[in-house]
Design a protein around this motif. Structure first.
Motif, PDB file in Angstrom:
ATOM      1  N   LEU A 198     -30.232 -13.325  14.216  1.00  0.00           N
ATOM      2  CA  LEU A 198     -29.936 -11.914  14.205  1.00  0.00           C
ATOM      3  C   LEU A 198     -31.169 -11.367  15.177  1.00  0.00           C
ATOM      4  O   LEU A 198     -31.138 -10.676  16.062  1.00  0.00           O
ATOM      5  N   THR A 199     -32.478 -12.001  15.041  1.00  0.00           N
ATOM      6  CA  THR A 199     -33.581 -11.726  15.463  1.00  0.00           C
ATOM      7  C   THR A 199     -33.504 -11.951  17.283  1.00  0.00           C
ATOM      8  O   THR A 199     -33.903 -11.124  18.093  1.00  0.00           O
ATOM      9  N   GLU A 200     -32.832 -13.242  17.253  1.00  0.00           N
ATOM     10  CA  GLU A 200     -32.814 -13.647  18.594  1.00  0.00           C
ATOM     11  C   GLU A 200     -31.638 -12.876  19.544  1.00  0.00           C
ATOM     12  O   GLU A 200     -31.772 -12.486  20.443  1.00  0.00           O
ATOM     13  N   LEU A 201     -30.513 -12.438  18.704  1.00  0.00           N
ATOM     14  CA  LEU A 201     -29.783 -11.666  19.467  1.00  0.00           C
ATOM     15  C   LEU A 201     -30.184 -10.339  19.903  1.00  0.00           C
ATOM     16  O   LEU A 201     -29.913  -9.662  20.805  1.00  0.00           O
ATOM     17  N   VAL A 202     -31.200  -9.486  18.823  1.00  0.00           N
ATOM     18  CA  VAL A 202     -31.773  -8.303  19.227  1.00  0.00           C
ATOM     19  C   VAL A 202     -32.624  -8.532  20.347  1.00  0.00           C
ATOM     20  O   VAL A 202     -32.906  -7.871  21.450  1.00  0.00           O
ATOM     21  N   ASP A 203     -33.681  -9.761  20.451  1.00  0.00           N
ATOM     22  CA  ASP A 203     -34.324 -10.046  21.566  1.00  0.00           C
ATOM     23  C   ASP A 203     -33.508 -10.205  22.993  1.00  0.00           C
ATOM     24  O   ASP A 203     -33.880  -9.658  23.959  1.00  0.00           O
ATOM     25  N   PHE A 204     -32.375 -10.804  22.728  1.00  0.00           N
ATOM     26  CA  PHE A 204     -31.504 -10.807  23.773  1.00  0.00           C
ATOM     27  C   PHE A 204     -31.077  -9.671  24.155  1.00  0.00           C
ATOM     28  O   PHE A 204     -30.811  -9.462  25.700  1.00  0.00           O
ATOM     29  N   ILE A 205     -30.596  -8.764  23.533  1.00  0.00           N
ATOM     30  CA  ILE A 205     -29.755  -7.517  23.936  1.00  0.00           C
ATOM     31  C   ILE A 205     -31.025  -6.296  24.619  1.00  0.00           C
ATOM     32  O   ILE A 205     -30.707  -6.063  25.665  1.00  0.00           O
ATOM     33  N   SER A 206     -32.325  -6.436  23.965  1.00  0.00           N
ATOM     34  CA  SER A 206     -33.307  -5.917  24.654  1.00  0.00           C
ATOM     35  C   SER A 206     -33.652  -6.508  25.951  1.00  0.00           C
ATOM     36  O   SER A 206     -34.103  -5.664  26.760  1.00  0.00           O
ATOM     37  N   ALA A 207     -33.493  -7.514  26.206  1.00  0.00           N
ATOM     38  CA  ALA A 207     -33.962  -8.116  27.596  1.00  0.00           C
ATOM     39  C   ALA A 207     -32.686  -7.580  28.318  1.00  0.00           C
ATOM     40  O   ALA A 207     -33.094  -7.461  29.600  1.00  0.00           O
ATOM     41  N   ILE A 208     -31.501  -7.699  27.932  1.00  0.00           N
ATOM     42  CA  ILE A 208     -30.538  -7.145  29.031  1.00  0.00           C
ATOM     43  C   ILE A 208     -30.657  -5.789  29.117  1.00  0.00           C
ATOM     44  O   ILE A 208     -30.571  -5.166  30.403  1.00  0.00           O
ATOM     45  N   VAL A 209     -30.874  -5.092  28.327  1.00  0.00           N
ATOM     46  CA  VAL A 209     -30.851  -3.619  28.491  1.00  0.00           C
ATOM     47  C   VAL A 209     -32.424  -3.276  29.392  1.00  0.00           C
ATOM     48  O   VAL A 209     -32.365  -2.169  30.192  1.00  0.00           O
ATOM     49  N   ILE A 210     -33.539  -3.716  28.912  1.00  0.00           N
ATOM     50  CA  ILE A 210     -34.778  -3.271  29.535  1.00  0.00           C
ATOM     51  C   ILE A 210     -34.939  -4.106  30.583  1.00  0.00           C
ATOM     52  O   ILE A 210     -35.180  -3.528  31.851  1.00  0.00           O
ATOM     53  N   LEU A 211     -35.150  -5.411  30.689  1.00  0.00           N
ATOM     54  CA  LEU A 211     -35.361  -6.503  31.611  1.00  0.00           C
ATOM     55  C   LEU A 211     -34.504  -6.423  32.729  1.00  0.00           C
ATOM     56  O   LEU A 211     -34.740  -5.772  33.790  1.00  0.00           O
ATOM     57  N   TRP A 212     -33.194  -6.734  32.557  1.00  0.00           N
ATOM     58  CA  TRP A 212     -32.244  -6.864  33.667  1.00  0.00           C
ATOM     59  C   TRP A 212     -31.746  -5.353  34.046  1.00  0.00           C
ATOM     60  O   TRP A 212     -31.494  -5.161  35.242  1.00  0.00           O
ATOM     61  N   GLY A 213     -31.686  -4.503  33.016  1.00  0.00           N
ATOM     62  CA  GLY A 213     -31.364  -2.976  33.460  1.00  0.00           C
ATOM     63  C   GLY A 213     -32.189  -2.419  34.513  1.00  0.00           C
ATOM     64  O   GLY A 213     -31.664  -1.921  35.521  1.00  0.00           O
ATOM     65  N   CYS A 214     -33.277  -2.342  33.930  1.00  0.00           N
ATOM     66  CA  CYS A 214     -34.223  -1.626  34.739  1.00  0.00           C
ATOM     67  C   CYS A 214     -34.497  -2.625  36.122  1.00  0.00           C
ATOM     68  O   CYS A 214     -34.706  -2.173  37.358  1.00  0.00           O
ATOM     69  N   LEU A 215     -34.485  -3.982  36.257  1.00  0.00           N
ATOM     70  CA  LEU A 215     -34.374  -4.805  37.572  1.00  0.00           C
ATOM     71  C   LEU A 215     -33.300  -4.187  38.353  1.00  0.00           C
ATOM     72  O   LEU A 215     -33.325  -4.372  39.525  1.00  0.00           O
ATOM     73  N   ILE A 216     -32.159  -4.078  37.892  1.00  0.00           N
ATOM     74  CA  ILE A 216     -30.713  -3.810  38.658  1.00  0.00           C
ATOM     75  C   ILE A 216     -30.995  -2.498  39.164  1.00  0.00           C
ATOM     76  O   ILE A 216     -30.638  -2.361  40.183  1.00  0.00           O
ATOM     77  N   LEU A 217     -31.482  -1.691  38.482  1.00  0.00           N
ATOM     78  CA  LEU A 217     -31.833  -0.065  39.018  1.00  0.00           C
ATOM     79  C   LEU A 217     -32.686  -0.166  40.055  1.00  0.00           C
ATOM     80  O   LEU A 217     -32.538   0.470  41.171  1.00  0.00           O
ATOM     81  N   THR A 218     -33.782  -1.065  39.860  1.00  0.00           N
ATOM     82  CA  THR A 218     -34.785  -1.221  41.034  1.00  0.00           C
ATOM     83  C   THR A 218     -34.108  -1.895  42.317  1.00  0.00           C
ATOM     84  O   THR A 218     -34.314  -1.504  43.390  1.00  0.00           O
TER      85      THR A 218
END
Length: 314
Positions: A198-218
């Motif tokens: 569950l913790t790894e899933l939360v870590d993965f989702i946050s990476a998608i939303v924050i890291l990849w999401g912000c990188l895509i917007l950039t």
């Protein structure tokens, strides 16, 4: 049922031992001097940027407002991670309590999330300045800039609350040795003796939303910027437009190269020595280099610095 009872009967870890950046005594002293100098230099550089932006009206612009926020964030970055790195180099092993470790992890994740959103906000600022210059005073008015900056800090706070809570509620029964110089996500997950899916899933989702999401917007912002610059009539105009974005692109490249490699995958990282080296890039090197990258070729910053130097000399 039996496994649950065994876990419940295990003694919960009360403190962790950080191995630090290096376990070799013959090079720790030299590394201590180097990193202490880098720490002080980073604080000095970013303090100077904040002072110049605050004291010179010609720098009261959206681009410099975000840069001031970035400098504040970089000072917090090094102040969260560098003290434990320096203590580890000085003493060899650094003992940190469970509460202190989770506190360090919380602030570190806040800063990572904040920087992702802040870099995306800075890319949006450059998009508006180059692609919609006539609407720039309206779209990037002070209220909008303040809202974007506040959203960056609040976004990092929310992500950190969720991730740190998940990691802190895991059971750590030993061993308690972290092969790192600060309390980071991957080495902590490796030490947990309970199920971490569950913790790894939360870590993965946050990476998608924050890291990849912000990188895509950039990147989307820079695609529009590239198209606009390509259609500019003169080479001088294209060079001027590109020069206002080059520094930000360099910072984005350095930050995301290391961060995505470590955090974008929902699994344990086995190459912890490589993990530590990459962590040095975005916790030590990037905060030190960002002021130089942004300000070295910036004529407005150079003029403000020379004016301040002249005042202090009189």
């Amino acid at each position: 049922m039996e496994n649950s009872l065994q876990v419940a009967n295990m003694t919960r870890v009360q403190q962790f031992v950080l191995l630090g950046l290096s376990t070799k005594p013959d090079i720790r002293d030299a590394l201590f001097v180097v990193f202490l100098a880098l720490y002080l230099l980073t604080l000095l550089e970013n303090s100077l940027i904040i002072y110049l932006i605050g004291s010179h009206r010609e720098l009261h612009k959206p681009m410099y407002f975000f840069l001031g926020n970035l400098s504040c964030l970089e000072m917090c970055y090094v102040s969260v991670t560098m003290p434990s790195l320096l203590v580890g180099l000085w003493t060899g092993l650094y003992h940190i309590s469970f509460v202190a470790c989770m506190t360090q992890l919380f602030f570190f994740i806040v800063l990572v999330g904040t920087e992702c959103i802040l870099l995306a906000s800075m890319a949006y600022d450059r998009y508006v300045a180059i692609c919609r210059p006539l609407h720039y005073p309206l779209l990037m008015r002070p209220q909008v800039c303040q809202a974007l900056a506040l959203s960056s800090w609040l976004g990092g706070l929310v992500v950190s609350l969720v991730k740190t809570t998940c990691i802190a509620t895991l059971t750590y029964c030993g061993p308690n040795v972290l092969n790192h110089f600060f309390c980071d996500v991957a080495p902590l997950l490796d030490l947990s003796c309970t199920h971490v899916a569950l913790t790894e899933l939360v870590d993965f989702i946050s990476a998608i939303v924050i890291l990849w999401g912000c990188l895509i917007l950039t990147m989307v912002s820079y695609v529009f910027i590239g198209v606009t610059v390509f259609h500019m009539p003169s080479a001088a105009a294209r060079h001027k437009a590109f020069s206002t974005c080059a520094s930000h692109l360099v910072v984005v490249g350095i930050f995301y190269s290391a961060t995505i490699f470590i955090y974008a995958r929902p699994r344990h990282i086995e190459a912890m020595d490589l993990n530590k080296m990459l962590s040095v890039i975005y916790t030590v090197v990037t905060p030190m280099c960002n002021p130089v990258i942004y300000c070295l070729r910036n004529k407005e910053f150079q003029a403000a610095f020379l004016k301040t130097w002249h005042w202090s000399s009189c």
